[in-house]
Design a protein around this motif. Structure first.
Motif, short mmCIF file in Angstrom:
data_model
loop_
_atom_site.label_atom_id
_atom_site.label_comp_id
_atom_site.label_asym_id
_atom_site.label_seq_id
_atom_site.Cartn_x
_atom_site.Cartn_y
_atom_site.Cartn_z
N HIS A 103 27.41 69.87 22.66
CA HIS A 103 26.86 69.03 21.58
C HIS A 103 25.39 68.65 21.75
O HIS A 103 24.61 69.33 22.39
N GLU A 104 25.07 67.53 21.13
CA GLU A 104 23.70 67.06 20.99
C GLU A 104 22.92 67.05 22.30
O GLU A 104 21.83 67.58 22.41
N ASN A 105 23.53 66.42 23.29
CA ASN A 105 22.77 66.18 24.51
C ASN A 105 23.05 67.24 25.58
O ASN A 105 23.25 66.95 26.74
N CYS A 106 23.07 68.48 25.14
CA CYS A 106 23.26 69.57 26.08
C CYS A 106 22.05 69.66 27.00
O CYS A 106 20.92 69.84 26.53
N PRO A 107 22.26 69.52 28.26
CA PRO A 107 21.13 69.53 29.19
C PRO A 107 20.49 70.90 29.32
O PRO A 107 19.33 71.02 29.68
N MET A 108 21.24 71.93 28.98
CA MET A 108 20.73 73.28 29.14
C MET A 108 19.68 73.63 28.11
O MET A 108 18.76 74.39 28.36
N ARG A 109 19.83 73.04 26.93
CA ARG A 109 18.91 73.39 25.85
C ARG A 109 17.49 73.01 26.22
O ARG A 109 16.54 73.74 25.96
N SER A 110 17.35 71.86 26.85
CA SER A 110 16.03 71.43 27.28
C SER A 110 15.49 72.38 28.36
O SER A 110 14.34 72.82 28.30
N CYS A 111 16.32 72.68 29.31
CA CYS A 111 15.93 73.53 30.44
C CYS A 111 15.49 74.91 29.97
O CYS A 111 14.36 75.35 30.22
N TRP A 112 16.35 75.60 29.26
CA TRP A 112 16.03 76.98 28.85
C TRP A 112 15.04 77.00 27.71
O TRP A 112 14.29 77.96 27.54
N GLY A 113 15.03 75.93 26.93
CA GLY A 113 14.04 75.84 25.85
C GLY A 113 12.62 75.82 26.39
O GLY A 113 11.73 76.50 25.87
N LYS A 114 12.41 75.06 27.45
CA LYS A 114 11.08 75.00 28.07
C LYS A 114 10.69 76.35 28.65
O LYS A 114 9.56 76.80 28.51
N LEU A 115 11.66 76.97 29.32
CA LEU A 115 11.37 78.27 29.92
C LEU A 115 11.00 79.29 28.84
O LEU A 115 10.01 80.02 28.96
N GLN A 116 11.78 79.30 27.77
CA GLN A 116 11.51 80.26 26.71
C GLN A 116 10.15 79.99 26.08
O GLN A 116 9.43 80.92 25.73
#
Lengths: 141, 141
Positions: A103-116
DNA sequence: CTATTGCTTACCATTATAGTAAACAATATC
DNA sequence: GATATTGTTTACTATAATGGTAAGCAATAG
């Protein structure tokens, strides 16, 4: 193991071969595949994809060949990448967050989003002429 | 298509689950796999790898579990990545340039070398506590 | 018409990935 | 020390991605 796609690597090689000649010059795919060591059958498909993406113009027939559609200054590695693989997406999570089971606060989205993001920024920043210059520098030092 | 390895993704999830509890607290792998949606058999191997890389301490037996070996501020995503996949290497060209058939002035080495560098820099810059904070921010906005 | 060039399609072999299953080893607690 | 609970290890499978090949098609300059 997160490798560069070989087809994308070949595509950049092909574009670079063109960029190392005066703008507007046609090169035959045979010449390119021999200097850049790209397997024939592979190269044929890649050239077709680059052409579809309007990165090169192609001319069949005797004295045919391919040439850049734009000057090397205006072509980025990102454009070449996307012509071959489509948009970079290192995790599905980044495209369809609403489908993420965390859901909303998926910690992975932030992590891989920055990398991408840094990857896209770098791919956008690298132009064909930049790379072409790098090559020449190394050649003459 | 240049995707994040799922095992690495899971590994970061596991580490993050630990980082979201007070330092020194043990969590059972069962709790972690339920909150972070990691398949059991998968998680087992990942935990073992994180343990081998000295990123976590493990305690078997009843009331056992796992805990962070260091505080979240000192653990980078790069460390987790390398515990699971080994060092990032997006092209063989970057490791053994002497074996490159295009020799010294291989244009690809510059291209992919730059890309790999920004990736490594970003992975090194991201710590567990950074990510943990991001999650909380989103949760409370 | 023909040789030369690029275009398209279909196919194959190998490897990596994602995931499963089952037996094993350590240990806290009774 | 028996037992339930936890982490450890190994072997295996199915699917998809990757890297590569082959053969026939289409356009065109001479």
């Amino acid at each position: 193991m997160m490798r560069i796609n070989r087809r994308t690597d070949y595509a950049v090689r092909i574009m670079l071969a063109l960029a190392e000649h005066p703008y507007g010059e046609r090169l035959s795919t045979k010449t390119i595949r021999e200097t850049m060591l790209v397997p024939k059958a592979f190269l044929e498909r890649i050239v077709a994809e680059l052409s579809k993406a309007s990165l090169i113009k192609t001319y069949p027939g005797p004295n045919g060949g391919i040439m850049l559609f734009q000057t090397p200054e205006t072509i980025t590695v990102r454009q070449i990448w996307e012509a071959i693989e489509g948009p970079l997406l290192i995790s599905d999570c980044l495209q369809t967050p609403e489908e993420c089971p965390l859901h909303e606060n998926c910690p992975m989205r932030s992590c891989w989003g920055k990398l991408q993001k840094v990857m896209l920024d770098e791919l956008t920043a690298m132009t064909l002429s930049d790379l072409s210059l790098e090559v020449r520098k190394k050649q003459f030092i």
